[in-house]
Design a protein around this motif. Sequence first.
Motif, PDB file in Angstrom:
ATOM      1  N   ALA A 192       0.813  -1.220   0.000  1.00 50.30           N
ATOM      2  CA  ALA A 192       0.000   0.000   0.000  1.00 50.30           C
ATOM      3  C   ALA A 192       0.843   1.265   0.000  1.00 50.30           C
ATOM      4  O   ALA A 192       0.461   2.269  -0.612  1.00 50.30           O
ATOM      5  CB  ALA A 192      -0.921   0.002   1.224  1.00 50.30           C
ATOM      6  N   ASN A 193       2.000   1.226   0.674  1.00 53.22           N
ATOM      7  CA  ASN A 193       2.764   2.466   0.900  1.00 53.22           C
ATOM      8  C   ASN A 193       3.936   2.658  -0.058  1.00 53.22           C
ATOM      9  O   ASN A 193       4.511   3.746  -0.102  1.00 53.22           O
ATOM     10  CB  ASN A 193       3.292   2.497   2.339  1.00 53.22           C
ATOM     11  CG  ASN A 193       2.169   2.472   3.357  1.00 53.22           C
ATOM     12  OD1 ASN A 193       1.067   2.920   3.065  1.00 53.22           O
ATOM     13  ND2 ASN A 193       2.447   1.940   4.540  1.00 53.22           N
ATOM     14  N   LEU A 194       4.299   1.616  -0.796  1.00 53.32           N
ATOM     15  CA  LEU A 194       5.448   1.696  -1.701  1.00 53.32           C
ATOM     16  C   LEU A 194       4.958   1.674  -3.152  1.00 53.32           C
ATOM     17  O   LEU A 194       4.105   0.872  -3.516  1.00 53.32           O
ATOM     18  CB  LEU A 194       6.393   0.516  -1.452  1.00 53.32           C
ATOM     19  CG  LEU A 194       7.777   0.603  -2.090  1.00 53.32           C
ATOM     20  CD1 LEU A 194       8.667   1.547  -1.302  1.00 53.32           C
ATOM     21  CD2 LEU A 194       8.412  -0.783  -2.169  1.00 53.32           C
ATOM     22  N   LYS A 195       5.496   2.557  -3.960  1.00 56.90           N
ATOM     23  CA  LYS A 195       5.121   2.625  -5.375  1.00 56.90           C
ATOM     24  C   LYS A 195       6.396   2.689  -6.226  1.00 56.90           C
ATOM     25  O   LYS A 195       7.431   3.161  -5.756  1.00 56.90           O
ATOM     26  CB  LYS A 195       4.235   3.839  -5.654  1.00 56.90           C
ATOM     27  CG  LYS A 195       2.904   3.821  -4.907  1.00 56.90           C
ATOM     28  CD  LYS A 195       2.085   5.063  -5.193  1.00 56.90           C
ATOM     29  CE  LYS A 195       0.725   4.984  -4.533  1.00 56.90           C
ATOM     30  NZ  LYS A 195       0.823   4.985  -3.057  1.00 56.90           N
ATOM     31  N   THR A 196       6.280   2.218  -7.467  1.00 62.03           N
ATOM     32  CA  THR A 196       7.450   2.190  -8.354  1.00 62.03           C
ATOM     33  C   THR A 196       7.123   2.851  -9.687  1.00 62.03           C
ATOM     34  O   THR A 196       5.965   2.911 -10.108  1.00 62.03           O
ATOM     35  CB  THR A 196       7.905   0.746  -8.615  1.00 62.03           C
ATOM     36  OG1 THR A 196       6.826   0.003  -9.188  1.00 62.03           O
ATOM     37  CG2 THR A 196       8.370   0.082  -7.336  1.00 62.03           C
ATOM     38  N   TYR A 391       9.052   5.115  -4.695  1.00 58.85           N
ATOM     39  CA  TYR A 391       8.337   6.116  -3.896  1.00 58.85           C
ATOM     40  C   TYR A 391       7.820   5.456  -2.614  1.00 58.85           C
ATOM     41  O   TYR A 391       7.326   4.318  -2.645  1.00 58.85           O
ATOM     42  CB  TYR A 391       7.147   6.678  -4.668  1.00 58.85           C
ATOM     43  CG  TYR A 391       7.494   7.498  -5.891  1.00 58.85           C
ATOM     44  CD1 TYR A 391       7.342   8.879  -5.902  1.00 58.85           C
ATOM     45  CD2 TYR A 391       7.928   6.880  -7.067  1.00 58.85           C
ATOM     46  CE1 TYR A 391       7.625   9.633  -7.028  1.00 58.85           C
ATOM     47  CE2 TYR A 391       8.220   7.617  -8.197  1.00 58.85           C
ATOM     48  CZ  TYR A 391       8.068   8.993  -8.174  1.00 58.85           C
ATOM     49  OH  TYR A 391       8.346   9.732  -9.303  1.00 58.85           O
ATOM     50  N   TYR A 392       7.892   6.196  -1.521  1.00 58.31           N
ATOM     51  CA  TYR A 392       7.425   5.636  -0.247  1.00 58.31           C
ATOM     52  C   TYR A 392       6.769   6.737   0.575  1.00 58.31           C
ATOM     53  O   TYR A 392       7.322   7.829   0.742  1.00 58.31           O
ATOM     54  CB  TYR A 392       8.597   5.032   0.532  1.00 58.31           C
ATOM     55  CG  TYR A 392       8.199   4.427   1.857  1.00 58.31           C
ATOM     56  CD1 TYR A 392       7.284   3.380   1.917  1.00 58.31           C
ATOM     57  CD2 TYR A 392       8.738   4.892   3.045  1.00 58.31           C
ATOM     58  CE1 TYR A 392       6.914   2.812   3.127  1.00 58.31           C
ATOM     59  CE2 TYR A 392       8.391   4.325   4.260  1.00 58.31           C
ATOM     60  CZ  TYR A 392       7.470   3.290   4.299  1.00 58.31           C
ATOM     61  OH  TYR A 392       7.112   2.744   5.492  1.00 58.31           O
ATOM     62  N   ASP A 400       4.834  11.822  -0.890  1.00 61.63           N
ATOM     63  CA  ASP A 400       5.549  10.647  -1.394  1.00 61.63           C
ATOM     64  C   ASP A 400       7.019  10.982  -1.582  1.00 61.63           C
ATOM     65  O   ASP A 400       7.377  11.789  -2.446  1.00 61.63           O
ATOM     66  CB  ASP A 400       4.943  10.192  -2.724  1.00 61.63           C
ATOM     67  CG  ASP A 400       3.508   9.699  -2.580  1.00 61.63           C
ATOM     68  OD1 ASP A 400       3.236   9.009  -1.578  1.00 61.63           O
ATOM     69  OD2 ASP A 400       2.680  10.014  -3.453  1.00 61.63           O
ATOM     70  N   ARG A 401       7.860  10.346  -0.773  1.00 63.58           N
ATOM     71  CA  ARG A 401       9.307  10.496  -0.928  1.00 63.58           C
ATOM     72  C   ARG A 401       9.814   9.546  -2.015  1.00 63.58           C
ATOM     73  O   ARG A 401       9.219   8.500  -2.249  1.00 63.58           O
ATOM     74  CB  ARG A 401      10.026  10.156   0.382  1.00 63.58           C
ATOM     75  CG  ARG A 401       9.610  10.990   1.562  1.00 63.58           C
ATOM     76  CD  ARG A 401      10.108  10.379   2.865  1.00 63.58           C
ATOM     77  NE  ARG A 401      11.573  10.287   2.940  1.00 63.58           N
ATOM     78  CZ  ARG A 401      12.219   9.689   3.936  1.00 63.58           C
ATOM     79  NH1 ARG A 401      11.546   9.108   4.917  1.00 63.58           N
ATOM     80  NH2 ARG A 401      13.547   9.662   3.936  1.00 63.58           N
ATOM     81  N   ILE A 402      10.872   9.928  -2.678  1.00 64.47           N
ATOM     82  CA  ILE A 402      11.584   8.987  -3.559  1.00 64.47           C
ATOM     83  C   ILE A 402      12.807   8.527  -2.785  1.00 64.47           C
ATOM     84  O   ILE A 402      13.732   9.305  -2.538  1.00 64.47           O
ATOM     85  CB  ILE A 402      11.986   9.639  -4.883  1.00 64.47           C
ATOM     86  CG1 ILE A 402      10.749  10.147  -5.632  1.00 64.47           C
ATOM     87  CG2 ILE A 402      12.740   8.633  -5.758  1.00 64.47           C
ATOM     88  CD1 ILE A 402      11.061  10.832  -6.943  1.00 64.47           C
TER      89      ILE A 402
END
Length: 415
Positions: A192-196, A391-392, A400-402
Amino acid sequence: MKILNTLFLLFCFQILTAQVAETAPPEYIRSIEFKGQDEFGGTPIVELGSTIQLSFDDLIGDNADYFYKLEHFNFDWTPSELAKTEILNGFDDTRILNFEDSFNTLQIYTHYELQIPNNITKGLKVSGNYLLSILNSQREVVFSRKFMVYENIALVKAEVKRTRNLKYVNEKQVLNFTINGQDDILIQNPAANLKTLIIPNNNTKRAIYNLKPQYTLGNELIYRYDDESAFWGGNEFLFFENKDIRASTMNIQRTALIDIYNTYLFGDKVRKYDPYTYNPDINGHFKINTIQGNNPDIEAEYTWVHFKLFNYEPLNGGEIHLYGNFNNYQLDNSTRLTYDKKQDAYTLKYLMKQGFYNYKYVLKNKDGSIDLGYFSGNFDETENQYTILVYYRPIGGRFDRIIGVGSANSRNISN
């Protein structure tokens, strides 16, 4: 129930319309170079605290006043909650002070340069997605460009594989990668919290968004998709170099002086039926250069470059367009080739500054989709550079941080 469905659709529509898009420049703005540490411009991906540089030419050449503005965005390019003071040390909405008129050129222009950090905008405070907008004296957006700022926290490893789908084994490339938060950050609920974000050849218009980890090994998140992380291999870009404006140099048939210089390229042909041939390129980028002066920024000439494609493939209502980073991969009327009966070929003239350019021809279908390999083909051997952004947003986080960046090149492709 109907009311609830309507409200849900309206909410989704508002979310979609809130996503920001880059503003394409007007015709009089040319040769936009936007880069970080890399030699070539594009969409900068820089570490927090690093420098970004933007340059462009105004062909009106009247020393107009231009200003710049910085904005922060979430992973999906919706505006973040952060106030300007939370993302920026110093100020923006400031006039660009570094500009210079062209010298000894037939086409007059004013060359503008902006570097961040500078004396007024001292730096960025947080990582994430950013939009840099250039404004005129009426504070209207002239054009805008996206860039990304990352923190070097997570370890990202990647490799390029051939697809396991036998139908496309000779045409597609697949990116497998892993993410390890290491000891600096505990990644909680990554589904849920991590994106790429996977970007091929620094072209965000072809990016693959938001793959979820398939499984974990300790602290390591594993992404070994096939179809979901597959890209068409494409073909190496075509190129020309006109740093000597008065000579027929690399891939140039002839030049002529008609008000300003005209550069006529040799005709190109459809390549998808030919065997793959390795031809080193710079993955769609360009570099301004001239041998007629000491400073290409202000001494390079503008020239009408004449492109010609001998095509006998059916277009089925589609359009042939010129494609490359020279205009940020934007397709519009200025990049569309039209049929010339006299030459029995599709032709286009496009205004470019002297230098070295990569380009290719693509098909824009009636539905707006773009087929990058329709004329040049797709080959698994093609050299492509891939970049992965992680991204987190931790629990309770406001943006959203990278937290990491990885890369891989298809020169090392394996089965």
